[in-house]
Design a protein around this motif. Sequence first.
Motif: not given
Length: 384
Positions: A345-347, A192, A310-311, A316-317, A78, A179, A181, A340
């Motif tokens: 996937p990124a939040v 998201g 990306g969820l 990510a979920r 991550v 992933f 953050i 991305s």
Amino acid sequence: MPELPSPVSAVDGRDGLDLSADVVELTRQLCDIPSESGAESRIADAVEAAVDALGHLRVLRFGNTVVARTELGRATRVAIAGHLDTVPINDNLPTRFVTVTEEDAAADVPGTRPGEYLWGRGTVDMKAGVATQLRVAASLAAPRHDVTWIWYDNEEVEASRNGLGLLSQVRPDLLHADFAILGEPTNGGVEGGCNGTLRADVRTHGRRAHSARAWAGVNAIHLAAPILERLADYEPATKRVDGLDYREGLNATRISGGVAGNVIPDLCTVHVNYRFAPSMSLDEACAFLESFFDGFDVEIVDRSPGARPGLDAGIARAFADAVGGEVRAKFGWTDVARFSALGVPAVNYGPGDPQKAHADDERVALDEIRSVERGLRAYLEDEA
């Protein structure tokens, strides 16, 4: 808003960071090191020295970007990142503690809660987020995922100077992860993806003349009226992308023209910012803007793609479930788009109300700082 008593810093030395300190105190230490965009060397030095002393992280430095990695051989990695710079200070440092009363909250921006806050430049955007990351990086030596921590410079200015963007060019391998953050302010929730952004100069051309004989010229400022009319009539769309609603925006943010008070202007420039949903590509967004201002001279001067949420990725979920709360769309642009673009996937996840980012009364709720630290820790702690 009455002030609370200010604790005495436990740090010795000009810029020493105490990563064992309470996360609120660490936020204060970070904020009180001035770090406007382009002047981040002091804070980068402090962050590098603090994480280099930990022993369980491999630390690398690229300009004023600091990278610290665990190398535990985990099956997943991550990336967790935050920017070190702030917009210019405006008599809002050093930080101080304040209490927001019910009356204060009612008179402030929508959503403001009463409670205890840390006030000052960078508290929201985004030293509180960086502090939560540093605390977890320091105290969690064996997370369930390998982690690449990245603290970078020049996020608040043009994309060409962005430390994360420059790192992606010279060492893209350091951004590779399953992933990512970003610690951008999200009121302690998960946001998201992000909207994309374009900036364009829309110009009209006239002919100079003496203003006493205006008929001999062509007034470029007057010719810009249809540009403003189109913008005023524009109705921003809300587009649903991967289950989240992204609200778009198209606005004039600056207008310039004229050379003297008695001269008919021959040039007028309307600077426009377009925020578009991440379902639209950069090429599609540029084509829309050029079509929208058909008949005018349009120059795209800055562009950054959006990022889908990306969820749908399990990792990510799992993060969203670990930190709790509803996942919302990020309306502003953030560096999740850089991840991305690499297929990561990124939040966004950080303390602070985005409405207070860059404000002169910028302030972050103390309980949000502690909540985000707990959330990151809960996600990364090994269950074994």
